[in-house]
Design an enzyme around this catalytic site. Structure first.
Site, mmCIF file in Angstrom:
data_model
loop_
_atom_site.group_PDB
_atom_site.id
_atom_site.type_symbol
_atom_site.label_atom_id
_atom_site.label_comp_id
_atom_site.label_asym_id
_atom_site.label_seq_id
_atom_site.Cartn_x
_atom_site.Cartn_y
_atom_site.Cartn_z
ATOM 1 N N ASP A 105 22.037 47.867 24.897
ATOM 2 C CA ASP A 105 21.975 46.786 25.912
ATOM 3 C C ASP A 105 20.704 46.048 25.908
ATOM 4 O O ASP A 105 20.690 45.262 26.669
ATOM 5 C CB ASP A 105 22.156 47.840 27.301
ATOM 6 C CG ASP A 105 20.854 48.785 27.782
ATOM 7 O OD1 ASP A 105 20.340 48.865 26.791
ATOM 8 O OD2 ASP A 105 21.028 49.207 28.795
ATOM 9 N N ASP A 123 21.195 52.247 22.824
ATOM 10 C CA ASP A 123 22.585 52.081 23.415
ATOM 11 C C ASP A 123 22.993 50.498 23.369
ATOM 12 O O ASP A 123 24.012 50.293 23.869
ATOM 13 C CB ASP A 123 22.629 52.837 24.808
ATOM 14 C CG ASP A 123 21.901 51.716 26.046
ATOM 15 O OD1 ASP A 123 20.965 51.376 25.607
ATOM 16 O OD2 ASP A 123 22.340 51.982 27.027
ATOM 17 N N ASP A 151 18.223 48.494 21.024
ATOM 18 C CA ASP A 151 17.868 49.834 21.210
ATOM 19 C C ASP A 151 19.006 50.681 21.311
ATOM 20 O O ASP A 151 19.970 50.315 21.028
ATOM 21 C CB ASP A 151 17.228 49.689 22.850
ATOM 22 C CG ASP A 151 18.077 49.659 24.023
ATOM 23 O OD1 ASP A 151 19.443 48.852 23.731
ATOM 24 O OD2 ASP A 151 18.040 49.938 25.253
ATOM 25 N N SER A 177 19.599 55.419 27.214
ATOM 26 C CA SER A 177 18.827 54.287 26.592
ATOM 27 C C SER A 177 17.862 54.289 25.489
ATOM 28 O O SER A 177 18.129 54.719 24.572
ATOM 29 C CB SER A 177 18.450 53.011 27.816
ATOM 30 O OG SER A 177 18.399 51.869 27.331
#
Length: 538
Positions: A300, A298, A296, A146
């Site tokens: 999400d 990734d 961010d 992440s």
């Protein structure tokens, strides 16, 4: 001097390490007698929990590497077999090791006779969560760390159906599933069967995600949006969704547009961190934009920056976005028998909006693994920039669907000749001005966090700016919201929650103040931050 016990442990690990590079590194340290590095990398197996795996890249059981990932995949395989789960889909981001970790996993699951799908390239985490539901598989795995630093990687696990009387619907695992998988990881075959008989997920699945998210925008518009993926995987998918939704092409922050595991323009690729969105805001000023959107790495999570009433750009706090979306949804959707939810560290304002409008509300533990389990969820958020605006599409936080929804909201506000801050002020006048803020302390040694928490437990601050404490709750003893940390409520509506981060070596303090005046709430927040910093630092 390297002990014989440690030496044998290292040699055994090298024997079964599928990666010649990490095996060679361990062999070199043995040859050089580098006890410090070997002890660091052999300080227990990287803990598998409800957040899956997350840790620094490196050799040995205490780091993220192909051997650790292979054993984890083998452990998940055994868990699946015991629960009659027969299918899985795997996704990955663009971090160092992600491609290899995803491929190793696919080979191990396939080698065990599990129907295995692999996403065709680096894609956002929400696409993986969507694929779990779309393909109707039993399990999903996302290789990602992440918003962690470039030195880290991780491994998230999703479930598609029902386990232990919990309906997952494509959401992240919770206890006791993590413990059951961890049990299996400790007992796996170190040389599992591998196979390349896995299937690459069809582009039509990704296209369907794009189409479903695009439908969240109900009318085309010409909003001028600056977008940054912070060197992550969001750009391709975000552009497709924006185009399908009828928006103008975004203005891309070219320095951050392409996936880059080094994250060269930012030390911590987390839009919550100070200064991370400065480059995007520079673009907004240069191009006279209406809105800045950042995902961010990734994708999400979603952060935004807007122009305030004075025309100055500012990064918007996660609670402000979360409350604004909730208020907007209540005004525009039929929510009969539906629920709102947010985490215990998020603003209490959403619960008040829900109550006044007769919408069910649930407060949960931190993390979307809990928010996503709320029955009949219509909308949920957490202050750390996570928003679930369409659980029927992705039953998890989704920075791309949130971005589309936010852009629609901003456009409607703009058409009325108002600003986002005007919109927040309307909410504040109706429910009181709820100002939230956070103090974070990053540590090198996790024992520092334990010491601070123990000190606060023994001697909690009984006053905050002259307001006496009304309740002090050790959340470890809570019946419904059991977690490590404390919740302190002071006279006048000030709330402080102190707890360790679940994903990073940080101690976090979450503050909320409630006043009848916007200016007073900001002043009060600044003073409480200053006082609280002294409490946790001394």
């Amino acid at each position: 001097m390297i002990s014989e016990k440690l030496k044998q442990e290292v040699l055994t690990w090298i024997k079964f390490d599928p990666d010649p590079n990490t095996a060679a590194q361990l062999s070199k340290w043995l040859e050089l007698g580098n006890e410090a590095e070997l002890k660091r990398c052999f300080n227990g197996f990287l803990q598998f929990g409800t957040a899956g795996l997350r840790g620094p890249l490196g050799p040995g059981p205490s780091c993220m590497n192909r051997a650790v990932v292979s054993r984890t995949a083998s452990g998940i395989t055994e868990f699946m077999k015991k629960n009659n789960l027969t299918s899985i889909v795997i996704g990955r981001d663009s971090r160092y090791g992600s491609f290899e970790f995803a491929k190793d996993s696919a080979q191990i699951f396939s080698g065990a006779g599990i129907k295995t799908y692999l996403l065709p390239r680096e894609l956002p985490t929400p696409v993986l969560a969507f694929a779990v539901k779309k393909l109707k598989v039993d399990v999903g795995v996302m290789v990602t760390a992440s918003h962690n630093p470039a030195t880290d990687n991780g491994y998230k696990v999703y479930l598609g159906g029902e386990i232990n009387n919990v309906s997952y619907h494509g959401s992240q695992i919770i206890t006791p599933v993590d413990n059951e998988i961890s049990y299996e990881i400790a007992r796996v075959n170190l040389s599992p069967e591998r196979s390349d008989k896995y299937e690459i997920v069809a582009e039509s699945v990704i296209d369907e995600y794009v189409s479903e998210v695009a439908k969240l925008n109900t009318s085309p518009n010409d909003l001028k949006i600056v977008y940054t993926a912070l060197h992550g995987v969001g750009t391709e998918t975000f552009k497709k969704v924006l185009q399908k939704a009828g928006f103008k092409d975004p203005i891309l922050v070219t320095e951050q547009i392409n996936p880059d595991p080094e994250f060269p323009t930012t030390k911590f690729p987390n839009p919550e961190e100070s200064g991370v969105m400065d480059l995007a805001i520079d673009y907004a000023k240069r191009f006279s934009a209406d809105l800045v959107i950042a995902n961010d790495p990734d994708a999400d999570r979603c952060a935004i920056a807007v122009k305030n009433q004075e025309g100055t750009w500012r990064v918007v706090h996660g609670d402000e976005v979360g409350v604004a979306i909730g208020y907007y949804i209540i005004k525009h959707r039929n929510l009969e028998n539906k629920s709102f939810a947010n985490s215990l560290v998020s603003s209490s304002l959403l619960s008040k909006i829900a109550k006044k409008n007769q919408v069910n509300f649930h407060q949960t533990l931190t993390g979307f693994k809990w928010i996503s389990k709320v029955s009949n969820l219509a909308y949920g958020y957490e202050e750390a920039l996570g928003y679930c605006v369409a659980p029927e599409i992705v039953n998890d936080k989704d920075g791309i669907s949130a971005a589309i929804f936010i852009a629609q909201l901003i456009n409607e506000i703009k058409l009325k000749g108002k600003t986002f801050d005007d919109y927040l002020d309307e909410i504040g006048k109706e429910f009181g001005f709820h100002q939230t803020g956070q103090i974070s302390i990053r540590v090198e040694d996790m024992n520092q966090i334990d010491k601070i928490l123990n000190r606060i437990s023994d001697d909690p601050p009984m006053e905050m700016l002259g307001s006496k404490i009304e309740t002090f709750e050790n959340l470890s003893n809570s019946k419904d919201l059991k977690t490590i940390g404390f919740r302190l409520n002071y006279a006048g509506g000030t709330r402080v929650i102190i707890r360790p981060s679940g994903t990073e070596p940080k101690l976090k303090c979450y503050i909320e103040v409630i006043t009848s005046s916007k200016s007073h709430s900001k002043e009060l927040m600044s003073q409480i931050k200053e006082e609280l910093t002294k409490v946790i630092s001394c």
